[in-house]
Design an enzyme around this catalytic site. Structure first.
Site, short mmCIF file in Angstrom:
data_model
loop_
_atom_site.label_atom_id
_atom_site.label_comp_id
_atom_site.label_asym_id
_atom_site.label_seq_id
_atom_site.Cartn_x
_atom_site.Cartn_y
_atom_site.Cartn_z
N ASP A 224 0.90 -1.22 0.01
CA ASP A 224 0.10 0.06 0.15
C ASP A 224 0.97 1.23 0.24
OD1 ASP A 224 -2.68 1.14 0.22
OD2 ASP A 224 -1.79 1.77 2.19
N GLU B 138 1.46 -0.86 -4.97
CA GLU B 138 0.42 0.37 -5.35
C GLU B 138 1.23 1.60 -5.33
OE1 GLU B 138 -3.35 2.78 -3.60
OE2 GLU B 138 -1.69 2.13 -2.32
#
Length: 547
Positions: A212, A277
Site C-alpha cells: 500500500d 500500489e
C-alpha cells in the site's frame, strides 16, 4: 517461529507473471457468523467458488488488528487478526485450504503509516518532543510565532491539512487520516520492524504482498513546501504527479527499501512476490519499482483510467508493454478496485456500462501479463450511488464529501432479499446495504445461465488458462488494421493464433479473416464474409495457422 507451510501444488516460480488475481475486500466478501461483516472463515467457505471461477490467487485487504477508521488500512498490530475477522488460527486454516485448492494468497501490507492506536504511536505521544519514540514517526515544530501553524503546506489525500497538533505543541504528519500517522522510514527500527513483519507472514505461508502507498514511504529531506494546492477536492494522486514530483511521493530513496526486501522474498520457496500500489509522474519512473532486485510488479492504473475510446486504450497498452519489456517484468492490468468507482458505472452505468465492462474484461484478459479482478466485477455489479450518508464509513467522505463506500457494498450470493446470502442462512445483517436490483445479479441467479456476466468470466478465464496463445508469459501483441474506433490484436502460439477485437466505434463493425469466435461479450451476427460485432462488444477469435 512458525514452520514454513507448504506452497500450492504448482511448481512454477513465475506464477505471478500471468496470474489472474482476485481481490477480496474482506469485510464485504462473505460473513460466516451472522454479524454483518465478512471474515476469514467466510472466505474459507467460499474458496471452491473462486477455484471454479478460474482465478489463480486471492489478494486480501487488511484483516489485521485495527480501529477500522480507514477500513483496516490503519493497523494497530501487524502480526494479528482483528477479532472482527477472526483469529490467526482462522487465517492458517484458510490459507491451508486455499493452497490445497491450488489458490495462492497475497496479503495487503501497509508500511507508510500505522494506526494512532499502534503501541509505537501511543508511546510517542507519551514520551514527548525529542524522544526516541517520536523519532519513529514524523513529528515537527510548527511555523509561526507560537508554532501554531503546520510545519509545511502539505495536504492530506483525504482532504485538509496533512498535519495534526498534539497537546505539547508539536505536529505529526499524516498523508491520510489523522488516525494514520506516517512512519519515519529513515529510522532503522522502522525498517527492521517491517522486515520482521514480512518474515512473520511468509512463515505462515503467504505467497505475496500488495504494498500500500508503495511510493510514499520516503519524504524529501527538510519536508519542503509543495508550493501549490494539492488535494482540495480529493483529486487522484496521478494528477498531482503530472505537475512534477511531490516531496512526499516517489522519492529516489524509497527504492533502497525494496532492494532490502527482495532478498527476503527470494529466500522463501514457491515464488513469493510483491506488487506495488505506486504512482509516479512518468511510466519510466513507475518502472523503477520493478526488477530482479526490487518488486515483481506495479499496478498499471493507466489502464483503469483509460477513457472508452480505441485511442486511449491503445496508447495505454502500448506504453505499458513497452515499459514491461525494458524492465523484464509483466504488466499488471486492472479495471476496478476498492478505491475506485466500479467500471460498470464509470463506463456509463446501466445497460451501456455493463456492455462496455464486459467488453473491457475480454480486452484485459487477452493481454499478456497479470490481471487483477475486483470482487463482484464477475457479477457485473455497478457502483452503489445512493447509500445514506449516515451509513458511509470512508474517512474521506467526512473531509471531502467523496466516498469509496459504493464499491465496497457486500456482494450478493443468493436469494431475493438483501443481504443476498452474505451471511449464514437467516442472517439479515450487512454493514452496508445492497440495493434491491442486486437479486438478479447474485452468484446463484447467474450460475449456469448462458450469457450471464459470471459465465462470461468463467469461460474467458478457462480459455485464458488453456489456450496456448494466452497461457504464454512471454511475447507481446500484434496490432491489426481495423476500422476507426475498433481495436484488434493477435497473439500467436505455434500453430494457433488468438485475436481479440473490441468495438468502441459507436456502430456495428464487420469482421473477417481471424478464424472462428470462441467467446464474445455480446452475440455476434453471421455475415456473408464474416461476423458483425455490435457496439461496445469484444470477441476472441481462434485461427489455426498453416505451416
Amino acid at each position: 517461529m512458525t514452520a514454513i507451510r507448504p506452497t500450492p501444488p504448482a511448481t512454477d516460480l513465475d506464477w505471478w507473471r500471468s496470474a489472474v488475481v482476485y481481490q477480496v475486500y474482506v469485510r464485504s466478501f462473505a460473513d460466516s457468523n451472522a454479524d454483518g461483516v465478512g471474515d476469514l472463515q467466510g472466505i474459507r467457505e467460499r474458496l471452491p467458488y473462486l477455484r471454479d471461477l478460474g482465478v489463480d490467487a486471492l489478494w486480501l485487504t487488511p484483516f489485521y488488528t485495527s480501529p477500522m477508521v480507514d477500513g483496516g488500512y490503519d493497523v494497530a498490530d501487524y502480526r494479528d487478526v482483528d477479532p472482527m475477522f477472526g483469529t490467526l488460527a482462522d487465517f492458517d486454516n484458510m490459507i491451508t485450504d486455499a493452497h490445497a485448492l491450488g489458490l495462492r494468497i497475497i496479503v495487503d501490507l501497509v508500511p507508510n503509516h500505522t494506526s494512532d492506536a499502534h503501541p509505537w504511536f501511543q508511546a510517542a505521544l507519551a514520551a514527548g518532543p525529542g524522544s526516541p519514540e517520536r523519532a519513529r514517526y514524523l513529528f515537527a515544530e510548527g511555523r509561526g510565532e507560537d508554532g501554531d501553524q503546520p510545519p509545511n503546506d502539505w495536504e492530506s489525500i483525504f482532504g485538509g491539512p496533512a498535519w495534526t497538533r498534539v497537546p505539547d505543541g508539536q505536529w505529526y504528519l499524516h498523508l491520510f487520516d489523522p488516525a494514520q500517522p506516517d512512519l519515519n522510514w529513515r529510522h532503522p527500527e522502522v525498517r527492521a520492524e517491517f522486515e520482521d513483519i514480512l518474515r512473520f507472514w511468509l512463515d505462515r505461508g503467504v505467497d505475496g504482498f500488495r504494498i500500500d502507498v508503495a511510493h510514499g514511504m520516503i519524504k524529501a529531506e527538510g519536508l519542503p513546501d509543495v508550493g501549490f494546492s494539492t488535494m482540495t477536492t480529493g483529486q487522484r494522486q496521478v494528477e498531482l504527479l503530472g505537475k512534477g514530483r511531490l516531496p512526499y511521493f516517489d522519492q529516489d530513496e524509497v527504492h533502497d527499501i525494496y532492494r532490502s526486501w527482495r532478498p527476503i522474498l527470494d529466500s522463501y520457496p514457491g515464488g513469493r512476490m510483491a506488487v506495488a500500489e505506486a504512482w509516479a509522474e512518468t511510466p519510466q519512473r513507475l518502472a523503477r519499482y520493478i526488477g530482479p532486485d526490487e518488486l515483481h510488479q506495479a499496478f498499471s492504473f493507466d489502464f483503469l483510467d483509460a477513457t472508452w475510446s480505441a485511442d486511449s486504450f491503445r496508447k495505454v497498452i502500448d506504453t505499458a508493454l513497452a515499459e514491461s519489456t525494458i524492465v523484464g517484468a509483466p504488466t499488471t492490468w486492472v479495471l476496478s478496485n476498492h478505491d475506485k468507482k466500479r467500471h460498470v458505472s464509470r463506463y456509463g452505468d446501466g445497460e451501456v456500462g455493463l456492455r462496455r465492462a464486459r467488453a473491457a474484461t475480454l480486452l484485459m484478459l487477452a493481454l499478456p501479463g497479470c490481471a487483477y479482478v475486483y470482487q463482484g466485477e464477475e457479477l457485473g455489479l455497478p457502483e452503489v450511488l445512493d447509500l445514506p450518508d449516515e451509513l458511509r464509513q470512508d474517512p474521506s467522505f467526512l473531509r471531502t464529501g467523496q466516498s469509496r463506500d459504493g464499491c465496497r457494498v457486500p456482494i450478493p450470493w443468493s436469494g431475493q432479499l438483501a443481504p443476498y446470502g452474505f451471511g449464514p442462512e437467516g442472517s439479515e445483517l450487512s454493514w452496508l446495504p445492497a440495493p434491491a436490483t442486486w437479486a438478479a445479479l447474485s452468484v446463484a441467479a447467474q450460475t449456469g445461465v448462458p450469457g450471464s456476466t459470471l459465465e462470461l468470466y468463467r469461460t474467458a478465464l478457462r480459455i485464458r488458462h488453456e489456450h496456448p496463445a494466452l497461457a504464454s508469459v512471454d511475447g507481446g501483441i500484434t496490432w491489426r488494421e481495423t476500422d476507426p474506433g475498433v481495436l484488434a490484436f493477435s497473439r500467436p502460439a505455434d500453430d494457433v493464433e488468438l485475436t481479440c477485437v473490441v468495438n468502441l466505434s459507436g456502430a456495428p463493425t464487420r469482421i473477417s479473416g481471424y478464424g472462428e469466435p470462441i467467446v464474445a461479450s455480446a452475440p455476434l451476427t453471421d455475415a456473408s464474409d464474416g461476423y458483425l460485432l455490435p457496439i461496445d462488444a469484444a470477441v476472441w477469435f481462434e485461427r489455426h495457422l498453416v505451416g
